[in-house]
Motif scaffolding. Structure first.
Motif, PDB file in Angstrom:
ATOM      1  N   GLU A  56     -15.892  -8.424   3.504  1.00 44.79           N
ATOM      2  CA  GLU A  56     -15.612  -6.995   3.555  1.00 44.79           C
ATOM      3  C   GLU A  56     -17.207  -6.248   3.943  1.00 44.79           C
ATOM      4  O   GLU A  56     -18.205  -6.324   3.373  1.00 44.79           O
ATOM      5  CB  GLU A  56     -15.048  -6.180   2.640  1.00 44.79           C
ATOM      6  CG  GLU A  56     -13.555  -6.748   2.533  1.00 44.79           C
ATOM      7  CD  GLU A  56     -12.974  -5.874   1.418  1.00 44.79           C
ATOM      8  OE1 GLU A  56     -12.757  -4.673   1.673  1.00 44.79           O
ATOM      9  OE2 GLU A  56     -12.309  -6.469   0.407  1.00 44.79           O
ATOM     10  N   ALA A  83      -3.852   0.493  -2.844  1.00 45.58           N
ATOM     11  CA  ALA A  83      -3.614  -0.843  -2.285  1.00 45.58           C
ATOM     12  C   ALA A  83      -3.530  -1.836  -3.231  1.00 45.58           C
ATOM     13  O   ALA A  83      -4.518  -1.997  -3.868  1.00 45.58           O
ATOM     14  CB  ALA A  83      -4.613  -1.117  -1.064  1.00 45.58           C
ATOM     15  N   LYS A 114       0.875  -1.181   0.067  1.00 46.91           N
ATOM     16  CA  LYS A 114       0.069   0.025  -0.011  1.00 46.91           C
ATOM     17  C   LYS A 114       0.928   1.403   0.078  1.00 46.91           C
ATOM     18  O   LYS A 114       1.873   1.358   0.785  1.00 46.91           O
ATOM     19  CB  LYS A 114      -0.871   0.014   1.303  1.00 46.91           C
ATOM     20  CG  LYS A 114      -1.892  -1.023   1.178  1.00 46.91           C
ATOM     21  CD  LYS A 114      -2.654  -0.887   2.714  1.00 46.91           C
ATOM     22  CE  LYS A 114      -4.088  -2.075   2.437  1.00 46.91           C
ATOM     23  NZ  LYS A 114      -4.787  -2.026   3.464  1.00 46.91           N
TER      24      LYS A 114
HETATM   25  P1  AMP Z   1      -7.656  -0.092   0.874  1.00 50.04           P
HETATM   26  O1  AMP Z   1      -7.062   1.019  -0.012  1.00 50.04           O
HETATM   27  O2  AMP Z   1      -6.976   0.125   2.047  1.00 50.04           O
HETATM   28  O3  AMP Z   1      -9.104   0.054   1.264  1.00 50.04           O
HETATM   29  O4  AMP Z   1      -7.747  -1.299   0.087  1.00 50.04           O
HETATM   30  C1  AMP Z   1      -8.377  -1.674  -1.031  1.00 50.04           C
HETATM   31  C2  AMP Z   1      -8.749  -2.985  -0.938  1.00 50.04           C
HETATM   32  O5  AMP Z   1      -7.787  -3.952  -1.028  1.00 50.04           O
HETATM   33  C3  AMP Z   1      -9.651  -3.508   0.106  1.00 50.04           C
HETATM   34  O6  AMP Z   1     -11.109  -3.155   0.105  1.00 50.04           O
HETATM   35  C4  AMP Z   1      -9.713  -5.041   0.225  1.00 50.04           C
HETATM   36  O7  AMP Z   1     -10.569  -5.627  -0.799  1.00 50.04           O
HETATM   37  C5  AMP Z   1      -8.308  -5.167  -0.325  1.00 50.04           C
HETATM   38  N1  AMP Z   1      -7.141  -5.220   0.666  1.00 50.04           N
HETATM   39  C6  AMP Z   1      -6.489  -4.269   1.419  1.00 50.04           C
HETATM   40  N2  AMP Z   1      -5.900  -4.795   2.640  1.00 50.04           N
HETATM   41  C7  AMP Z   1      -5.902  -6.076   2.648  1.00 50.04           C
HETATM   42  C8  AMP Z   1      -5.497  -7.108   3.122  1.00 50.04           C
HETATM   43  N3  AMP Z   1      -4.679  -6.748   4.396  1.00 50.04           N
HETATM   44  N4  AMP Z   1      -5.697  -8.185   3.115  1.00 50.04           N
HETATM   45  C9  AMP Z   1      -6.624  -8.620   2.014  1.00 50.04           C
HETATM   46  N5  AMP Z   1      -7.322  -7.592   1.264  1.00 50.04           N
HETATM   47  C10 AMP Z   1      -6.910  -6.398   1.480  1.00 50.04           C
END
Ligand code: AMP
Ligand code: GLY
Length: 423
Positions: A192, A153, A143
């Motif tokens: 989620e 991410a 990320k």
């Molecule tokens: P974020 O921008 O941090 O919300 O991440 C975007 C998407 O990536 C999330 O809605 C999840 O589907 C996936 N994601 C993020 N972090 C993780 C993680 N540690 N494990 C699995 N999927 C993740």
């Protein structure tokens, strides 16, 4: 009251439509708004990141209350700047908006205060990140530290993909300064859930839970988007999960921000994963989600402006926040090709009986005064009904009646929620 709303997407349209229900609202200015929002508010061409322009306008018009909706202006200190001119605002100050503005900050906060989240390491040196990846467990998630339009991410299923992600961020500057530092974190599994909440630093009042559909294609295939549809409530968010989240995540987060001298007032969004070990935080957002807002606010029974002002004044515990008992579904219609390349400028027709349920994300008024598409996501259509099945059916019926060339939408919004079978 004169209200100012910063932003110009479907989320802002949903906020504006709800705010209009309050009889004391005389005028709503949307900065910059969009061609569809112009039917409900006075749109002024001042960009959401133009903090000086926003403040100047708010002072000139003697605005009574400002709602700052998007992440960028919040992180840039729009609320601080407006408050310095005596304007009351809904939204966190910059020192609290950092909870979304920096993943490194939010991960360190969770570690320090024992809030459940994926294990992680942070890196500001690319070689150190690459050597860590040599024997890190796979899959793994890379990320970018800062804001990246929701695309920062990258879930990596192989070691090479993870290395490529690091190089694209740290050497090639894919996300600019946002990718100079990266967080590499454990891959979690489970459904989620998005939970938006009102918080004034004294109490946290969760809103109805929701489920986003981030991928462009049916069956959760294709590229990540800003969100192709939402349903609320989310069937995976049972009462037991909600209680656990309140105790282990929501209240500890509010208290942690207070303890850090960064009291959060506004909408704090918890992106959660219900893992086999219990709920964990995937991400925090410092604002209403888009398109979560388009299903959450139509289910709000109480007056939104009253709740927002109580959040600003620190009197949220005295304010009733009531929800309708039904379900809501929002189907997003986008321009075919989104999130990559797509054509815009096509005339957009919204039948009268659908207009009240439509939240416009990307449209403009052309030189002939016609409403035309402008952007990837064009609009979302929300229906509320007693059951999720009926809400989805009605939302799809309405989306089909909307006319524009190259219209694209997913056909399986809410399918997983229906299969989860609790609603
Ligand atoms: P974020 O921008 O941090 O919300 O991440 C975007 C998407 O990536 C999330 O809605 C999840 O589907 C996936 N994601 C993020 N972090 C993780 C993680 N540690 N494990 C699995 N999927 C993740
Ligand atoms: N729908 C996800 C977000 O607003 O970040």
């Amino acid at each position: 009251m004169k209200i100012l709303v910063v932003g110009g997407g479907g989320r802002e349209h949903a906020i504006i439509k709800k705010i209009k229900e309050n009889k004391s609202v005389e005028v709503i200015y949307a900065l910059p708004g969009n061609g569809g929002i112009a039917r409900d508010a006075v749109c002024v061409p001042i960009g959401a990141k133009d903090i000086d322009g926003i403040v100047k306008f708010a002072v000139e018009k003697s605005v009574d209350y400002a709602i700052v909706a998007p992440d960028d202006p919040l992180v840039l200190g729009c609320v601080d700047a407006l408050e310095a001119h005596g304007i009351l605002c809904f939204g966190p100050r910059a020192n609290a908006a950092i909870i979304e503005g920096s993943k490194v900050f939010s991960k360190e906060l969770m570690k320090k205060y024992g809030i459940p989240t994926a294990a992680y390491e942070t890196f500001s040196d690319m070689d150190a990140a690459l050597s860590y990846l040599e024997d890190a467990p796979i899959p793994i998630v890379v990320k970018a530290d800062g804001l990246a339009l929701g695309k920062g991410a990258i879930v990596c299923m192989t070691r090479d993909e993870a290395k490529d992600a690091v190089v694209s961020m740290m050497r090639d500057g894919k996300f600019g300064k946002s990718g100079e530092r990266v967080v590499i974190e454990e891959f979690m599994t489970g459904p989620e859930v998005s939970v938006l909440s009102f918080t004034d630093g004294n109490v946290v009042v969760p809103m109805v839970s929701s489920m986003d559909h981030k991928r462009a294609g049916d069956g959760d295939t294709g590229l990540n988007t800003g969100g192709m549809g939402t349903v609320a409530p989310n069937p995976y968010y049972t009462d037991a999960v909600a209680d656990e989240c309140m105790e282990k995540i929501f209240i500890p987060t509010m208290k942690a921000m207070n303890a850090e001298g960064r009291t959060f007032r506004g909408c704090l969004y918890f992106g959660l994963m219900i893992t086999p070990d219990g709920p964990r935080v995937v991400e925090y957002n410092c604002r209403f989600g888009d398109p979560e807002t388009q299903v959450v606010l139509p289910l709000l029974e109480s007056d939104l402006l009253t709740v927002m002002m109580a959040t600003t004044n620190g009197t949220l515990s005295e304010c009733e926040v009531k929800w309708k008992s039904g379900c809501a579904a929002c189907v997003v219609a986008a321009s075919a090709g989104y999130p990559q390349s797509y054509e815009s400028g096509f005339e957009l027709t919204i039948p009268d009986d659908v207009e009240d349920h439509t939240y416009v994300a990307g449209a403009a008024i052309n030189e002939n005064g016609a409403l035309v598409t402008k952007g990837g996501r064009v609009l979302g259509v929300t229906a509320v009904a007693d059951t999720l099945e009926d809400a989805l059916c009605e939302s799809y019926r309405m989306v089909e009646k909307i006319g524009f060339a190259n219209k694209y939408y997913r056909h399986d919004i809410g399918k997983r929620a229906l299969e989860a079978g609790r609603i």
